[in-house]
Design a protein around this motif. Structure first.
Motif, mmCIF file in Angstrom:
data_model
loop_
_atom_site.group_PDB
_atom_site.id
_atom_site.type_symbol
_atom_site.label_atom_id
_atom_site.label_comp_id
_atom_site.label_asym_id
_atom_site.label_seq_id
_atom_site.Cartn_x
_atom_site.Cartn_y
_atom_site.Cartn_z
ATOM 1 N N ASP A 15 0.821 -1.215 0.000
ATOM 2 C CA ASP A 15 0.000 0.000 0.000
ATOM 3 C C ASP A 15 0.855 1.265 0.000
ATOM 4 O OD1 ASP A 15 -2.347 -1.398 -0.081
ATOM 5 O OD2 ASP A 15 -2.729 -1.317 2.073
ATOM 6 N N GLN A 16 1.974 1.244 0.711
ATOM 7 C CA GLN A 16 2.826 2.430 0.742
ATOM 8 C C GLN A 16 3.533 2.665 -0.593
ATOM 9 O OE1 GLN A 16 2.602 4.687 3.289
ATOM 10 N NE2 GLN A 16 0.937 3.232 3.627
ATOM 11 N N LEU A 17 3.839 1.588 -1.315
ATOM 12 C CA LEU A 17 4.388 1.749 -2.665
ATOM 13 C C LEU A 17 3.349 2.369 -3.595
ATOM 14 C CD1 LEU A 17 6.392 -1.578 -3.171
ATOM 15 C CD2 LEU A 17 7.331 0.705 -2.774
ATOM 16 N N ILE A 18 2.078 1.991 -3.412
ATOM 17 C CA ILE A 18 1.003 2.580 -4.225
ATOM 18 C C ILE A 18 0.897 4.077 -3.970
ATOM 19 C CG2 ILE A 18 -1.524 2.678 -4.494
ATOM 20 C CD1 ILE A 18 -1.540 -0.361 -4.302
ATOM 21 N N VAL A 19 1.001 4.477 -2.719
ATOM 22 C CA VAL A 19 0.941 5.906 -2.383
ATOM 23 C C VAL A 19 2.064 6.662 -3.097
ATOM 24 C CG1 VAL A 19 1.234 7.577 -0.510
ATOM 25 C CG2 VAL A 19 -0.257 5.587 -0.177
ATOM 26 N N SER A 20 3.286 6.109 -3.079
ATOM 27 C CA SER A 20 4.414 6.763 -3.758
ATOM 28 C C SER A 20 4.215 6.788 -5.265
ATOM 29 C CB SER A 20 5.725 6.044 -3.426
ATOM 30 O OG SER A 20 6.046 6.186 -2.069
ATOM 31 N N MET A 21 3.632 5.711 -5.801
ATOM 32 C CA MET A 21 3.405 5.632 -7.242
ATOM 33 C C MET A 21 2.386 6.676 -7.700
ATOM 34 S SD MET A 21 1.258 4.546 -9.839
ATOM 35 C CE MET A 21 0.063 3.668 -8.861
ATOM 36 N N ILE A 22 1.312 6.849 -6.943
ATOM 37 C CA ILE A 22 0.282 7.827 -7.306
ATOM 38 C C ILE A 22 0.883 9.225 -7.385
ATOM 39 C CG2 ILE A 22 -1.830 8.973 -6.494
ATOM 40 C CD1 ILE A 22 -2.647 6.218 -5.313
ATOM 41 N N ASP A 23 1.781 9.533 -6.460
ATOM 42 C CA ASP A 23 2.431 10.850 -6.435
ATOM 43 C C ASP A 23 3.581 10.953 -7.432
ATOM 44 O OD1 ASP A 23 0.776 11.859 -4.481
ATOM 45 O OD2 ASP A 23 2.093 11.290 -2.831
ATOM 46 N N MET A 24 3.953 9.813 -8.062
ATOM 47 C CA MET A 24 5.150 9.738 -8.908
ATOM 48 C C MET A 24 6.353 10.306 -8.152
ATOM 49 S SD MET A 24 3.845 10.431 -12.821
ATOM 50 C CE MET A 24 5.396 9.933 -13.544
ATOM 51 N N ALA A 25 6.458 9.891 -6.884
ATOM 52 C CA ALA A 25 7.534 10.361 -6.007
ATOM 53 C C ALA A 25 8.712 9.394 -6.123
ATOM 54 C CB ALA A 25 7.034 10.449 -4.566
ATOM 55 N N GLU A 26 9.626 9.695 -7.043
ATOM 56 C CA GLU A 26 10.719 8.761 -7.342
ATOM 57 C C GLU A 26 11.602 8.498 -6.123
ATOM 58 O OE1 GLU A 26 14.562 8.270 -10.335
ATOM 59 O OE2 GLU A 26 13.067 9.827 -10.724
ATOM 60 N N GLU A 27 11.980 9.553 -5.437
ATOM 61 C CA GLU A 27 12.866 9.381 -4.278
ATOM 62 C C GLU A 27 12.205 8.526 -3.213
ATOM 63 O OE1 GLU A 27 15.302 12.095 -1.003
ATOM 64 O OE2 GLU A 27 14.474 13.038 -2.800
ATOM 65 N N SER A 28 10.925 8.791 -2.943
ATOM 66 C CA SER A 28 10.186 8.035 -1.938
ATOM 67 C C SER A 28 10.046 6.572 -2.350
ATOM 68 C CB SER A 28 8.804 8.660 -1.730
ATOM 69 O OG SER A 28 7.993 7.834 -0.936
ATOM 70 N N PHE A 29 9.655 6.331 -3.605
ATOM 71 C CA PHE A 29 9.469 4.956 -4.081
ATOM 72 C C PHE A 29 10.789 4.203 -4.035
ATOM 73 C CE2 PHE A 29 9.066 1.500 -7.064
ATOM 74 C CZ PHE A 29 7.758 1.066 -6.920
ATOM 75 N N ASP A 30 11.849 4.827 -4.535
ATOM 76 C CA ASP A 30 13.152 4.171 -4.588
ATOM 77 C C ASP A 30 13.661 3.848 -3.180
ATOM 78 O OD1 ASP A 30 15.526 3.435 -6.347
ATOM 79 O OD2 ASP A 30 16.475 4.757 -4.887
ATOM 80 N N LYS A 31 13.470 4.789 -2.254
ATOM 81 C CA LYS A 31 13.918 4.567 -0.876
ATOM 82 C C LYS A 31 13.148 3.416 -0.235
ATOM 83 C CE LYS A 31 14.521 6.920 3.568
ATOM 84 N NZ LYS A 31 14.329 8.190 4.330
ATOM 85 N N LYS A 32 11.833 3.396 -0.440
ATOM 86 C CA LYS A 32 11.029 2.314 0.135
ATOM 87 C C LYS A 32 11.425 0.968 -0.444
ATOM 88 C CE LYS A 32 6.990 5.181 1.182
ATOM 89 N NZ LYS A 32 5.683 5.659 0.730
ATOM 90 N N LEU A 33 11.628 0.918 -1.759
ATOM 91 C CA LEU A 33 11.990 -0.335 -2.405
ATOM 92 C C LEU A 33 13.370 -0.807 -1.949
ATOM 93 C CD1 LEU A 33 11.300 -2.559 -4.362
ATOM 94 C CD2 LEU A 33 11.967 -1.074 -6.258
ATOM 95 N N SER A 34 14.314 0.107 -1.859
ATOM 96 C CA SER A 34 15.669 -0.253 -1.391
ATOM 97 C C SER A 34 15.629 -0.780 0.037
ATOM 98 C CB SER A 34 16.595 0.968 -1.476
ATOM 99 O OG SER A 34 16.771 1.382 -2.805
ATOM 100 N N ASN A 35 14.846 -0.133 0.899
ATOM 101 C CA ASN A 35 14.736 -0.579 2.295
ATOM 102 C C ASN A 35 14.087 -1.957 2.390
ATOM 103 O OD1 ASN A 35 15.946 1.720 3.296
ATOM 104 N ND2 ASN A 35 14.029 2.787 3.719
#
Length: 290
Positions: free
Chosen positions: A93-113
């Motif tokens: 769900d948190q990846l979806i939130v980042s995707m909707i915003d097209m927040a690259e830094e947020s998505f990349d950080k979450k995925l890396s973590n």
């Protein structure tokens, strides 16, 4: 800007439409807009808020208390739960939130973590695959654009390529595998992951990628003489799956041919002796382990 019906909101958030209506009326959690014909619809911000509110509610915080929290307080609490909990649904769900915003830094950080926390393979199978299925709902309802899809696919693709680069190259004597997508097929994330799994099992892989003409494939097979051919068919291509499998089997009779993807899973044709269909990464691993 997304425009969701309450049923779409239900599918994406996992919260029943009846519950969403109660949260609206009783607690003013969200306030949907209405069409000229008085049909309610919801925005991207509504979807993100419902996802975050449901996370907090599922983790023991009463809805009446959540309703009194500011957006910053909700986000902070969500972050705390995400870091503390191992429930993969939270991270999807948190990846979806980042995707909707097209927040690259947020998505990349979450995925890396997530990769550091759960390991690369588990992250892809248990989090990224279900995440992509949810993305499919957004695509079908026209609430994301091709730009969203490319944005997400490229970020995930980069992680898979880095993981492949981190594996040792097997010796020339190792079993050989060619991985390719047929002409017209462009969805390569699954195939890239199969490349990773095969490399990890010490296969010497030759990754051809998207949209490979059959004559080009034949040329590569003649040179490298692979023991295995692996493909994936997600979208309808130029010829029926049955016919394509027969052509592969006829032209490459000595190879083990493995195929996956939505069109393959739906395929109900006759069994061909050297063609093996699979639907999950676990099934693929079992095939190549013998």
């Amino acid at each position: 800007m997304g425009k969701y019906s309450i049923k779409e909101l239900e599918k994406l958030s996992g919260i029943k439409a009846h519950t969403i209506r109660i949260w609206e009326k009783r607690h003013k959690i969200i306030a949907p807009a209405r069409t000229t014909t008085n049909i309610r619809f919801y925005s991207d911000d509504d979807l993100k808020k419902i996802i975050n509110v449901s996370l907090l509610n599922n983790n023991g915080i009463k809805i009446s208390h959540i309703a009194d929290m500011t957006t910053d307080e909700v986000n902070q609490k969500v972050l705390e739960f995400s870091e503390a909990k191992n429930d993969v649904a939270i991270h999807i769900d948190q990846l979806i939130v980042s995707m909707i915003d097209m927040a690259e830094e947020s998505f990349d950080k979450k995925l890396s973590n997530l990769i550091l926390r759960f390991g690369f393979e588990k992250t892809i199978v248990e989090i990224i695959y279900p995440f992509l299925e949810k993305i499919g709902i957004l695509w079908q309802t026209h609430n994301i654009t091709p730009a969203h899809e490319h944005f997400i696919s490229n970020l995930i693709r980069q992680k898979i390529i880095v993981a492949i680069d981190g594996l040792a190259i097997p010796p020339p004597t190792a079993p050989r595998m060619v991985l390719f997508l047929p002409e017209g097929e462009m969805h390569e994330l699954g195939l890239l992951f199969y490349n990773y799994l095969a490399r990890k099992e010490s296969y010497r892989t030759y990754y051809l990628g998207q949209h490979v003409p059959h004559d080009d494939l034949r040329g590569v097979v003649e040179v490298h003489k692979p023991d295995w051919l692996v493909t994936s068919i997600t979208t309808p291509v130029n010829e029926p799956v049955d016919y394509y499998f027969q052509k592969l089997s006829r032209d490459f009779p000595k190879a083990v041919i493995c195929a996956s993807g939505l069109q393959v899973i739906r395929h109900k044709g006759q069994k061909i002796h050297n063609v093996y269909c699979f639907s999950t990464a676990a099934e693929f691993k079992a095939l190549i382990k013998g």
